[in-house]
Design a protein around this motif. Structure first.
Motif: not given
Length: 293
Positions: A157-165, A169-186
């Motif tokens: 499961i690859i979690a993608r965030t489009d929040a950068r646009a 970028l800071e929010e995109a990274i924050r979201r990425g951390s949360t999605y990995i914590e939720a169980g995403a593999d990449a």
């Protein structure tokens, strides 16, 4: 794994992700493209929603594809090759319940990995303007639903965030951390706009498989796979390169026919015999003889 138990495509993909080298993955939109990717020795193939929308509907990547259309196309592509397939599954086509259905269907079709993004529906190509994202909490819930739905298949499961646009970028990274914590593999942070932003993403996730997406003419700089590996990325997608090349070649071919009225002097065509080999015609001729067809 017990002797005699065949690996799932997801488990094969996980083994490839465990290797030290970066995975270079072309995007395709049909079975022919997937077979060429396999024939040329790539380890993994990926479907491009951009390419599937263009080739199946003649429309831009603006959320016109339905889940049924996407799964039908992806399923045929997955079954046409023996290498693992990562499927662009857009937003999962609804809420967490829709994601569960989408993921279960993808597993049944033999898909190795899925990309699930946090855009609002209807989504847009990650390198288009005007994207909007759902809440971080909602997408984290969709990732958790996907993890549950995959069962023991090994689906990546690859979690993608489009929040950068939209949010930076800071929010995109924050979201990425949360999605990995939720169980995403990449993690796939879409459309960073400089090498420095790519470096920032890699520094924020030193232990997470990271995806870079190189779209010619898009927002992310066109650096090489080796450079991305040095930065810390695990996968690089080239999602529309083949689509753009085919469009250029087909346009030139059709223009030639229109202007010349003949293909006798048309250069650089694949030989008809070679194309038959690619499609397995000799094998099927043999099977016809074997079974009296």
């Amino acid at each position: 794994m017990p002797l005699g138990v065949e690996q799932t495509s997801g488990q094969k993909l996980r083994q490839l992700l465990a290797r030290p080298e970066i995975l270079v993955i072309p995007g395709v939109y049909d079975c022919l493209g997937a077979k060429l990717v396999e024939q040329l020795g790539f380890d993994v193939v990926a479907t491009s929603g951009f390419g599937i929308a263009a080739s199946n509907l003649g429309l831009p990547d603006y959320g016109f594809l339905t889940v049924t259309e996407m799964l039908y196309t992806v399923g045929r592509i997955a079954q046409s090759v023996s290498i693992p397939l990562i499927a662009d599954m857009d937003t999962g086509y609804g809420n967490a319940l829709n994601v569960i259905r989408t993921v279960k269907e993808a597993v049944q079709l033999g898909v190795a990995g899925v990309i699930l993004e946090d855009q609002e529906w209807p989504k847009k190509c990650g390198h288009f303007e005007g994207k909007r994202v759902i809440s971080m909490a909602e997408h984290a819930g969709k990732i958790r639903a996907a993890v549950q739905a995959r069962g023991d298949s090994g689906l990546v499961i690859i979690a993608r965030t489009d929040a950068r646009a939209q949010l930076g970028l800071e929010e995109a990274i924050r979201r990425g951390s949360t999605y990995i914590e939720a169980g995403a593999d990449a993690l796939f942070v879409e459309a960073p706009q400089s090498v420095e932003e790519l470096q920032t993403i890699a520094s924020a996730f030193p232990d997470v498989p990271l995806i870079a997406n190189i779209v010619e003419g898009g927002k992310t700089p066109q650096i090489s796979a080796s450079e991305l590996q040095q930065l810390g990325f695990k996968i690089v997608f080239f999602p529309v390169t083949a689509l753009l090349a085919v469009t250029q070649t087909m346009t030139a071919c059709l223009r030639h026919i229109k202007e010349q009225g003949t293909t006798a002097n048309l250069q650089d065509l694949v030989k008809f015999k070679d194309f038959q080999e690619l499609m397995g015609v000799p094998k099927y001729l043999q099977m016809e003889k074997q079974f009296g067809g």
